[in-house]
Design an enzyme around this catalytic site. Structure first.
Site, mmCIF file in Angstrom:
data_model
loop_
_atom_site.group_PDB
_atom_site.id
_atom_site.type_symbol
_atom_site.label_atom_id
_atom_site.label_comp_id
_atom_site.label_asym_id
_atom_site.label_seq_id
_atom_site.Cartn_x
_atom_site.Cartn_y
_atom_site.Cartn_z
ATOM 1 N N LYS A 88 -0.066 1.357 -4.540
ATOM 2 C CA LYS A 88 -0.945 0.184 -4.547
ATOM 3 C C LYS A 88 -2.212 0.527 -5.322
ATOM 4 O O LYS A 88 -2.723 1.653 -5.216
ATOM 5 C CB LYS A 88 -1.266 -0.191 -3.102
ATOM 6 C CG LYS A 88 -2.050 -1.472 -2.933
ATOM 7 C CD LYS A 88 -2.172 -1.809 -1.446
ATOM 8 C CE LYS A 88 -2.951 -3.086 -1.195
ATOM 9 N NZ LYS A 88 -3.022 -3.433 0.230
ATOM 10 N N SER A 126 -1.499 -7.993 1.612
ATOM 11 C CA SER A 126 -1.992 -7.783 0.265
ATOM 12 C C SER A 126 -1.184 -6.767 -0.540
ATOM 13 O O SER A 126 -1.329 -6.712 -1.753
ATOM 14 C CB SER A 126 -3.447 -7.325 0.328
ATOM 15 O OG SER A 126 -3.532 -6.071 0.967
ATOM 16 N N SER A 150 -1.190 -5.860 5.975
ATOM 17 C CA SER A 150 -0.836 -5.876 4.553
ATOM 18 C C SER A 150 0.313 -4.985 4.108
ATOM 19 O O SER A 150 0.729 -5.061 2.962
ATOM 20 C CB SER A 150 -2.058 -5.540 3.714
ATOM 21 O OG SER A 150 -2.848 -6.685 3.607
HETATM 22 N N1 GLN Z 1 -4.181 -10.636 5.206
HETATM 23 C C1 GLN Z 1 -5.204 -9.933 5.908
HETATM 24 C C2 GLN Z 1 -6.524 -10.174 5.219
HETATM 25 O O1 GLN Z 1 -6.558 -10.949 4.333
HETATM 26 C C3 GLN Z 1 -4.871 -8.492 5.980
HETATM 27 C C4 GLN Z 1 -5.186 -7.747 4.755
HETATM 28 C C5 GLN Z 1 -4.848 -6.300 4.815
HETATM 29 O O2 GLN Z 1 -4.179 -5.830 5.729
HETATM 30 N N2 GLN Z 1 -5.343 -5.567 3.835
HETATM 31 O O3 GLN Z 1 -7.509 -9.614 5.557
#
Ligand code: GLN
Length: 482
Positions: free
Chosen positions: A75, A150, A174
């Site tokens: 990532k 994400s 995410s």
């Molecule tokens: N979707 C969640 C957010 O927008 C989690 C994001 C993540 O785990 N990095 O914060």
């Protein structure tokens, strides 16, 4: 070369001398060349460097590490020395870190071959990859749909067989949510198990790096390499190293699997629910004991999460000011103007929304009303899990309320988007581990994920339960046709 897809399968072929590392890497390079146009999961692709490393691996003849010669993706919020690490943000568009993250060093030392950096929601804020400032990634099972986020690029690249495995980061879901949407395995380790050194911070008290793989065996193999104490991360826990692969093939009879009634309530898609019920039956048939339990404070988890994570983000992201690194606005009158323009132009909508929310929650007068309250809720949520684990070894739940949604379907409504993390967020708040594994497909052929949550440092329990399920089913063997 025939399509091969897991780390352990590649190792078998290498050991039988039926394939070379160079052939493996070449196969993945060709695969990227043929499907990347449709999936768009990569921000950077390093075929020449990868081939060179594969040739070296063949020459050395060293097959000691199971990750030797295995092509993978990282990532793009995980620092890689000499290669851009952008968080899919304009503000870091040209940032080349002078050092590599601990996980990247570990993988490199194990002989794994970095083939690409993967797309993500900007600064890991989002659930669909639509917040990337570079491009959208598409779900390999249906390219009119999001891959989740994400770590959407990491999950899509594994599902599309562009890399053998990848790493993502998980602050509120995410890793697990995109793994669920893309029909692959994703693990969020216990907070402190994997070093965050070199992970660009979103919310430091919640962030963890973890593997995204095709199956549970691969997940244990990758975790073996990335877990462990690192003195450069002050929250990294010093404990004896485990070989997670030794927990896989164990008897599951008598294992207590908890079902929290709050996780099977309103908002859960009926097809997801019936597949989860099937999964519970599979466990019962294998001799596991199913116990009903409750997580009463989980209904406050999402609210607490958005206060805590945004508060931490507003502080972590203060360093992007156009002075030290990254993007700088072209024209400005004075220093304040430079900061303002750089940050206004460099950050996307969602990132700005979180910075404003976090700054507000931390401001004098509101700190007690919001931030302090959220921290109190955090303690209650942790106690909820402690209580639940008195009567069970792992908790079983859906990973997400739905399957992958259509591109654009939720982007106009941030609150609706936030709801997609309702089952994953409490796990980060409590700092405990959870894995998402494929547990079936809906009527449209989209993958559904099951989440197994364990006690702190109970990765061995969730891997064991996940592996047993995988042995009893074959959802993990089905591949996206793209
Ligand atoms: N979707 C969640 C957010 O927008 C989690 C994001 C993540 O785990 N990095 O914060």
């Amino acid at each position: 070369m025939e399509r091969i897809s897991t780390i352990h399968e590649i190792n078998d072929l290498i050991n039988k001398k039926e394939i070379t590392y160079k052939e493996v890497t070449n196969a993945y390079i060709h695969r990227i060349e043929s499907v990347e146009e449709k999936v768009q999961s990569l921000l950077k692709f390093m075929p020449e460097e990868a081939l060179k490393k594969a040739e070296e691996a063949d020459e050395s003849g060293n097959t000691l590490s199971p990750l030797n010669g295995i092509p993978y993706g990282l990532k793009d919020n995980i620092c890689t020395e000499g290669y851009e690490t952008t968080c899919a943000s304009k503000i870091l568009y040209n940032f080349v870190p002078p050092y590599s993250a601990a996980v990247a060093e570990n993988l490199n030392a194990s002989g794994a071959i970095l083939l690409g950096k993967t797309n993500m929601d900007e600064f890991a804020m989002g659930s669909s990859n639509e917040n990337s400032s570079v491009k959208k990634t598409f779900n390999p099972w249906d390219i009119s749909r999001v891959p989740g986020g994400s770590s959407g690029g990491s999950a899509a690249s594994v599902a599309a067989e562009e890399v053998v495995f990848s790493l993502g980061s998980d602050t509120g879901g995410s890793i697990r949510q995109p793994a669920s949407f893309c029909g692959v395995v994703g693990l969020k380790p216990t907070y402190g198990l994997v070093s965050r050194y070199g992970l660009i911070a979103f919310a430091s008290s919640l962030d963890q790096i973890g593997p995204i793989t095709k199956d549970v065996t691969d997940c244990a193999i990758v975790l073996n390499t990335i877990a462990g104490h690192d003195k450069r991360d002050s929250t990294s826990v010093s404990m004896e190293k485990k070989d997670y692969t030794t927990f896989l093939n164990r008897e599951i009879k008598g294992m207590k699997i908890g079902i929290a009634r709050e996780y099977f309530a309103e908002g859960l898609n009926s097809q997801v629910e019936s597949l989860l019920k099937e999964a519970i039956k599979t466990y019962r048939d294998m001799g596991a004991e199913i116990v009903e339990t409750s997580l009463p404070y989980s209904k406050y988890a999402l609210s607490a999460y958005y206060i805590i994570s945004s508060a931490e983000a507003s502080s972590n992201l203060a360093r992007y000011d156009g002075i030290r690194y990254g993007y700088r606005t072209e024209e400005f009158d004075n220093l304040l103007d430079l900061y303002k323009k750089t940050r206004s132009e460099g950050f996307g909508e969602e990132v700005k929304r979180r910075i404003m929310l976090g700054t507000y929650a931390l401001s004098s007068g509101y700190y007690d009303a919001y931030y302090k309250k959220a921290l109190q809720v955090r303690t209650l949520i942790k106690e909820d899990f402690d209580n639940a684990f008195k009567s069970c070894d792992v908790l079983l739940s859906p990973t997400c309320p739905t399957t992958a949604f259509k591109i654009g379907e939720k982007s106009a409504n941030p609150l609706e988007m936030y709801l997609s993390d309702i089952y994953t967020v409490p796990v980060n708040i409590a700092g405990i581990p959870a894995i998402s594994v494929p547990c079936g497909f809906d009527r449209e052929g989209l993958p559904v994920g099951m989440q197994l949550t364990g006690r702190a440092f109970g990765e061995n329990d969730i891997l064991k339960a996940a592996y047993a399920f995988e042995q009893a089913t074959d959802f993990h063997k089905k591949r996206a046709v793209i």
